[in-house]
Design a protein around this motif. Structure first.
Motif, mmCIF file in Angstrom:
data_model
loop_
_atom_site.group_PDB
_atom_site.id
_atom_site.type_symbol
_atom_site.label_atom_id
_atom_site.label_comp_id
_atom_site.label_asym_id
_atom_site.label_seq_id
_atom_site.Cartn_x
_atom_site.Cartn_y
_atom_site.Cartn_z
ATOM 1 N N SER A 246 -4.782 3.368 6.604
ATOM 2 C CA SER A 246 -3.922 4.092 5.679
ATOM 3 C C SER A 246 -4.729 4.683 4.534
ATOM 4 N N ALA A 247 -5.774 3.973 4.114
ATOM 5 C CA ALA A 247 -6.574 4.445 2.993
ATOM 6 C C ALA A 247 -7.210 5.788 3.304
ATOM 7 N N SER A 248 -7.543 6.003 4.562
ATOM 8 C CA SER A 248 -8.203 7.246 4.937
ATOM 9 C C SER A 248 -7.234 8.393 5.157
ATOM 10 N N THR A 249 -5.946 8.077 5.358
ATOM 11 C CA THR A 249 -4.982 9.138 5.676
ATOM 12 C C THR A 249 -3.937 9.368 4.599
ATOM 13 N N SER A 250 -3.715 8.386 3.724
ATOM 14 C CA SER A 250 -2.653 8.515 2.726
ATOM 15 C C SER A 250 -3.242 8.684 1.338
ATOM 16 N N THR A 251 -2.748 9.656 0.594
ATOM 17 C CA THR A 251 -3.202 9.859 -0.781
ATOM 18 C C THR A 251 -2.063 9.657 -1.764
ATOM 19 N N SER A 252 -0.946 9.119 -1.290
ATOM 20 C CA SER A 252 0.236 9.003 -2.140
ATOM 21 C C SER A 252 0.143 7.847 -3.114
ATOM 22 N N ASN A 253 -0.694 6.842 -2.853
ATOM 23 C CA ASN A 253 -0.789 5.674 -3.717
ATOM 24 C C ASN A 253 -2.108 5.682 -4.469
ATOM 25 N N ALA A 254 -2.016 5.698 -5.796
ATOM 26 C CA ALA A 254 -3.218 5.801 -6.618
ATOM 27 C C ALA A 254 -4.086 4.561 -6.529
ATOM 28 N N THR A 255 -3.515 3.402 -6.152
ATOM 29 C CA THR A 255 -4.276 2.161 -6.140
ATOM 30 C C THR A 255 -4.937 1.881 -4.801
ATOM 31 N N GLY A 256 -4.778 2.704 -3.810
ATOM 32 C CA GLY A 256 -5.410 2.442 -2.523
ATOM 33 C C GLY A 256 -4.419 2.523 -1.388
ATOM 34 N N ALA A 257 -4.592 1.639 -0.379
ATOM 35 C CA ALA A 257 -3.823 1.760 0.850
ATOM 36 C C ALA A 257 -2.383 1.299 0.712
ATOM 37 N N TRP A 258 -2.133 0.225 -0.029
ATOM 38 C CA TRP A 258 -0.796 -0.349 -0.075
ATOM 39 C C TRP A 258 -0.049 0.123 -1.316
ATOM 40 N N PRO A 259 1.281 0.204 -1.238
ATOM 41 C CA PRO A 259 2.043 0.595 -2.430
ATOM 42 C C PRO A 259 1.939 -0.489 -3.498
ATOM 43 N N PRO A 260 2.010 -0.129 -4.770
ATOM 44 C CA PRO A 260 1.939 -1.125 -5.847
ATOM 45 C C PRO A 260 2.986 -2.226 -5.660
ATOM 46 N N LEU A 261 2.601 -3.435 -6.005
ATOM 47 C CA LEU A 261 3.432 -4.620 -5.758
ATOM 48 C C LEU A 261 3.821 -5.310 -7.055
ATOM 49 N N LEU A 262 5.092 -5.691 -7.150
ATOM 50 C CA LEU A 262 5.569 -6.573 -8.219
ATOM 51 C C LEU A 262 5.993 -7.878 -7.576
ATOM 52 N N VAL A 263 5.427 -8.992 -8.062
ATOM 53 C CA VAL A 263 5.768 -10.318 -7.547
ATOM 54 C C VAL A 263 6.478 -11.094 -8.648
ATOM 55 N N ILE A 264 7.660 -11.618 -8.336
ATOM 56 C CA ILE A 264 8.424 -12.448 -9.277
ATOM 57 C C ILE A 264 8.673 -13.795 -8.602
ATOM 58 N N HIS A 265 8.352 -14.883 -9.320
ATOM 59 C CA HIS A 265 8.504 -16.214 -8.714
ATOM 60 C C HIS A 265 8.741 -17.247 -9.808
ATOM 61 N N GLY A 266 9.547 -18.249 -9.483
ATOM 62 C CA GLY A 266 9.825 -19.326 -10.430
ATOM 63 C C GLY A 266 8.875 -20.504 -10.255
ATOM 64 N N THR A 267 8.498 -21.124 -11.368
ATOM 65 C CA THR A 267 7.571 -22.260 -11.304
ATOM 66 C C THR A 267 8.236 -23.509 -10.737
ATOM 67 N N ARG A 268 9.583 -23.546 -10.720
ATOM 68 C CA ARG A 268 10.301 -24.715 -10.197
ATOM 69 C C ARG A 268 10.937 -24.442 -8.838
ATOM 70 N N ASP A 269 10.404 -23.482 -8.147
ATOM 71 C CA ASP A 269 10.910 -23.146 -6.815
ATOM 72 C C ASP A 269 10.477 -24.236 -5.840
ATOM 73 N N ARG A 270 11.449 -24.946 -5.248
ATOM 74 C CA ARG A 270 11.161 -26.020 -4.290
ATOM 75 C C ARG A 270 11.379 -25.557 -2.847
ATOM 76 N N VAL A 271 11.776 -24.313 -2.673
ATOM 77 C CA VAL A 271 11.989 -23.765 -1.332
ATOM 78 C C VAL A 271 10.760 -22.988 -0.873
ATOM 79 N N VAL A 272 10.292 -22.099 -1.722
ATOM 80 C CA VAL A 272 9.065 -21.334 -1.448
ATOM 81 C C VAL A 272 8.079 -21.646 -2.571
ATOM 82 N N GLY A 273 6.977 -22.280 -2.222
ATOM 83 C CA GLY A 273 6.006 -22.691 -3.220
ATOM 84 C C GLY A 273 5.487 -21.537 -4.048
ATOM 85 N N ALA A 274 5.304 -21.798 -5.364
ATOM 86 C CA ALA A 274 4.876 -20.745 -6.278
ATOM 87 C C ALA A 274 3.472 -20.235 -5.982
ATOM 88 N N SER A 275 2.672 -21.003 -5.239
ATOM 89 C CA SER A 275 1.319 -20.536 -4.901
ATOM 90 C C SER A 275 1.370 -19.285 -4.028
#
Length: 364
Positions: A246-275
């Protein structure tokens, strides 16, 4: 002399005629497949889908816009979806599209009520697509983000893409301004879809999910959710290859191959570990060659405080990690009394829109 119809009226009639034809074809295909399944005795998604299309569940955002039903098909079968189209959009307007992937035990209406994304869409003028997982594909309505070994995850990702294409074709969404958002299993699927088809999306937001490559089947999904798994070599290699191509064919994302990511997670999440939150940000940073900026602590009023880290390459943000102190496995700042929703957390919906709007070149 009879009055000639306006161009806008003619366009509306043509659009309705085309929509009616496509919907009729989909329903006929679904009925035919259901009939075939009954004759052969096979278990299939079609009967569930046909019954679902006859139902009219309560509109989660009455008075704000239309709650449109649809079906997308692919090699994984068929899935229902709902589209929120705010009132007041002009004929011919091409609004951006936010795709919302629900978590386990949820459906589009419940997810819309919890996140209140439709209310924001009505104010800002964008469409919201809610693909729906079937109970026959997963008894808990979880997207099968983990099942890459069998190909089920990839097939479900293709179904979501088909729903996006349908909405762009029939409802005028701008295919160049599409963002992905997911909660829990929906977040895992959103991340997988973004790495498989990075040029299709301008931004992606994961809330309490697992990044790609941490599991390949149901047998190791639980370890991945706990945060005790290492990225799968085969999946990581495939993802890296996709990113490089994708990096060689797509110029739509200024940061590289993947679209910018926002990650939101709780420190007390017991279902999906915060790591898992840090691992997702790390993957995106590595793919973009980005480095972590100093962490900052933010607290708004009496809501849970959060620690925010941006991963940047130059001035461009490849990923933003938001860890919310005290939040469990729930949508942060969500509507009270809704499942998987915590009103005490900072407003995740507003955070996501601010992040997404910048990538869509809109005013946040």
């Amino acid at each position: 002399m009879p009055k000639r119809p306006s161009a806008a009226a003619s366009l509306r009639r043509a659009w309705r005629k085309g929509l009616s034809a496509v919907t009729g074809q989909v329903l006929r295909s679904a009925r035919d497949a259901a009939h075939q399944a009954r004759r052969t005795g096979s278990s299939d998604l079609m009967p569930d889908l046909v019954r679902g299309m006859r139902k009219t569940p309560a509109h989660p955002s009455p008075g704000l816009g239309d709650w449109v039903a649809g079906i997308a098909s692919g090699r994984a079968g068929m899935r229902r979806f709902r589209l929120f189209r705010p009132s007041g959009l002009a004929v011919g307007e091409r609004p951006p599209l936010v795709v919302m992937l629900h978590g386990c035990g949820q459906d589009p209406a419940g997810f819309a009520r919890s996140t209140r994304m439709n209310r924001l869409a009505a104010r800002e003028g964008f469409l919201v697509l809610y693909p729906e997982q079937s109970r026959l594909a997963n008894p808990q309505r979880c997207w099968n983000w983990f099942d890459t070994e069998s190909g089920r995850a990839q097939a479900e990702a293709a179904l979501i893409l088909a729903a996006i294409d349908q909405v762009c074709l029939l409802h005028g969404a701008d295919r160049e301004r599409v963002a992905l958002v997911g909660l829990s299993a929906g977040a895992g699927m959103a991340a997988l879809l973004a790495t498989m088809h990075p040029s299709r999306f301008k931004a992606v937001a994961m809330h309490s999910g697992v990044p790609p490559g941490m599991a390949t089947s149901a047998t190791n999904a639980l370890r991945a959710m706990r945060g005790s798994a290492l990225p799968s070599t085969s999946t990581s290699t495939s993802t890296s290859t996709s990113a490089s191509a994708s990096a060689s064919t797509s110029t739509s994302n200024a940061t590289g191959a993947w679209p910018p990511l926002l990650v939101i997670h709780g420190t007390r999440d017991r279902v999906v570990g915060a790591s898992n939150a840090y691992e997702a940000a790390r993957q995106w940073a590595e793919a973009a060659g980005a480095k972590a900026a100093p962490a900052r602590v933010v607290q708004r009023g009496r809501r849970w405080p959060m620690t925010v880290v941006d991963f940047k390459r130059g001035r461009a943000v490849a990923a933003t990690l938001v860890e919310i102190d005290g939040l469990a496995h729930a949508w942060s700042g969500g509507a009270a009394k809704e499942p998987f929703s915590d009103p005490a957390g900072p407003d995740a919906t507003a955070m996501i829109w601010r992040f997404v709007a910048k990538r869509l070149a809109l005013k946040a």
